[in-house]
Motif scaffolding. Sequence first.
Motif, PDB file in Angstrom:
ATOM      1  N   UNK A 450       0.818  -1.180   0.018  1.00 21.98           N
ATOM      2  CA  UNK A 450      -0.064   0.250   0.095  1.00 21.98           C
ATOM      3  C   UNK A 450       0.910   1.255  -0.101  1.00 21.98           C
ATOM      4  N   UNK A 451       0.269   2.388  -0.601  1.00 17.54           N
ATOM      5  CA  UNK A 451       1.209   3.566  -0.760  1.00 17.54           C
ATOM      6  C   UNK A 451       0.993   4.303   0.566  1.00 17.54           C
ATOM      7  N   UNK A 459       0.425  12.591  -3.944  1.00 14.23           N
ATOM      8  CA  UNK A 459       0.985  11.818  -4.955  1.00 14.23           C
ATOM      9  C   UNK A 459       1.149  12.220  -6.119  1.00 14.23           C
ATOM     10  N   UNK A 460       0.465  13.232  -6.613  1.00 17.82           N
ATOM     11  CA  UNK A 460       0.090  13.918  -7.939  1.00 17.82           C
ATOM     12  C   UNK A 460       0.850  15.274  -8.071  1.00 17.82           C
ATOM     13  N   UNK A 461       1.742  15.490  -6.986  1.00 17.78           N
ATOM     14  CA  UNK A 461       2.533  16.721  -6.937  1.00 17.78           C
ATOM     15  C   UNK A 461       3.906  16.390  -7.729  1.00 17.78           C
ATOM     16  N   UNK A 462       4.388  17.281  -8.631  1.00 20.25           N
ATOM     17  CA  UNK A 462       5.914  17.066  -9.083  1.00 20.25           C
ATOM     18  C   UNK A 462       6.893  16.791  -8.173  1.00 20.25           C
ATOM     19  N   UNK A 463       7.876  16.119  -8.374  1.00 23.98           N
ATOM     20  CA  UNK A 463       9.049  15.933  -7.618  1.00 23.98           C
ATOM     21  C   UNK A 463       8.728  15.253  -6.304  1.00 23.98           C
ATOM     22  N   UNK A 464       7.737  14.462  -6.243  1.00 22.74           N
ATOM     23  CA  UNK A 464       7.371  13.819  -4.949  1.00 22.74           C
ATOM     24  C   UNK A 464       7.424  12.259  -5.377  1.00 22.74           C
ATOM     25  N   UNK A 465       8.429  11.554  -5.104  1.00 23.31           N
ATOM     26  CA  UNK A 465       8.472  10.200  -5.532  1.00 23.31           C
ATOM     27  C   UNK A 465       8.266   9.383  -4.511  1.00 23.31           C
ATOM     28  N   UNK A 466       7.843   8.166  -4.598  1.00 20.70           N
ATOM     29  CA  UNK A 466       7.810   7.164  -3.705  1.00 20.70           C
ATOM     30  C   UNK A 466       8.525   6.061  -3.720  1.00 20.70           C
TER      31      UNK A 466
END
Length: 509
Positions: A450-451, A459-466
């Motif tokens: 799960x995220x 989650x859909x913002x730029x430069x935010x990677x999981x």
Amino acid sequence: MYLFNISLRYKLPLWGGFLVVVSVLAVSTALLVNAYDDLQQGVHVGAEVTANTLCRTLFPALLHNDDWRAFEQINAAMASHGTGNPVQLEAIFVTNGEGRIVVSSDPLKFPMLARLDALGRDYARLAAPLVRMAGDKPARRLDFANKNTSYSIVDSKQVNETRQLPDFADAKSLFFAQPIRQEGAQVGVLVLSYSKDVFWPRFQNLALQGSLIGALILAVLLPLNWYWGRRMAGPLVNLARRMGVVAQGDQDIQTDQTGATYPYRDEIGQLFEAYDAMVLEMRGKAKLEQELLQAKRLTAIGRLASGIAHEVNNPLGGMLMALDTLKTRGELPTHVNKTLNMLERGLRQIEDIVAALLVQTKDQGRHLKQDDLEDIRTLIQPQVLAKSQKLSWVVNFSGKVQLPAAACRQLLINLLLNAVQATAEKGRIGLAVDLVNDGLRLVVVNEAAPIPKEFMDQLFEPFVGGREGGHGLGLWVTYQIVKQLTGQINVSCDNGEVRFDVWLPLEKQ
């Protein structure tokens, strides 16, 4: 006031139990008083029957001074009273107008011509009432067979009535009296004595039976009252707890739309319905506020990114042109070519990132076809095979779809590549495409953990990677494409799967 501040789950059963106990005690007391009155009335009726019979038989004997005959009649009445009667006659005696004993069932205890006040306190109290019953007129003497008989002249219309003499609490007997009179002549007062030693035990037996019945009723009603009180208070306590949680600002609480907590349609059920409607309304409002805030934030970030991208594109284009010019100047040393190639790759990477920031979905004259989806499948197949993953591919449309092909291809490639990278080796990935509600639905599912919640909100913002190595632009670009196409995108994590559900409305022809 503590009892009024305790929880309803205890207050309702306690107050209900108190009312049950008070009601049972009141009913038991009323029944006991009624039983006592019935028993006393029964004694009175029995005394009246015995007195009426004796008065008729004793009048001739007493009128002729036949004491033995009167004694035999009294003893016969004592014997006929029987041992089966619940309240036994203790004694029978007759008094005259002076309060003296004329005849009795027990001459040793009640000697003839003995004064009542000499027989003890209980009998001394009877002297005055019996004298008044004997009549106020003076006695006259007549001679019957050389015997002097005294009698009182009374009103012939007077009716013989059996009266209960005053009952004192410390007295050991109950006394009933009736004047012995016929045709206007009265010869004395008949007194019947009933022992309380038999009377009170019978009443106590009735009281014991009533108490046992009351205890049985309490044993049945109190548990029922406790059960129904807790059952009624439980939903209210649950509702109060939920409202307290909502008051603290936490709206992530389960509603009761199925009616499992309280399935009835009374006022409490209507209260639950109103509460559920309020929570759903608050959730919708909070979700709308969150979406508006997210949209404003993403719009601001998009404008900033677009501005930066345009500013970076100008010097970037100049550097790429300079590299191309250098490469056209004949043979260059090997180390120079190696350096120029490395610079070009770096600049091209910068160009790709800047291009990702400039998301546009203008119609380029071609709509999405099934062949586009097959191209995408061919493009990602090598990466799927490299990790030995299983790809499920379901497409339920044919021909063309009124949506821009380039934007949809970019959207699907981003989601599928993200799913391949997030799925472990030999994991499963799936794509389902279908036409639903005048739109195209795209569902990408992959096996993954799960995220985390801290990434889900951004989650859909730029430069935010999981994940490690990701720059966070793929999902941001996907989100921008969906919004520019006026569609919807939702993410859910359940049963070890991550699901991206996209719906894009078809363009009007």
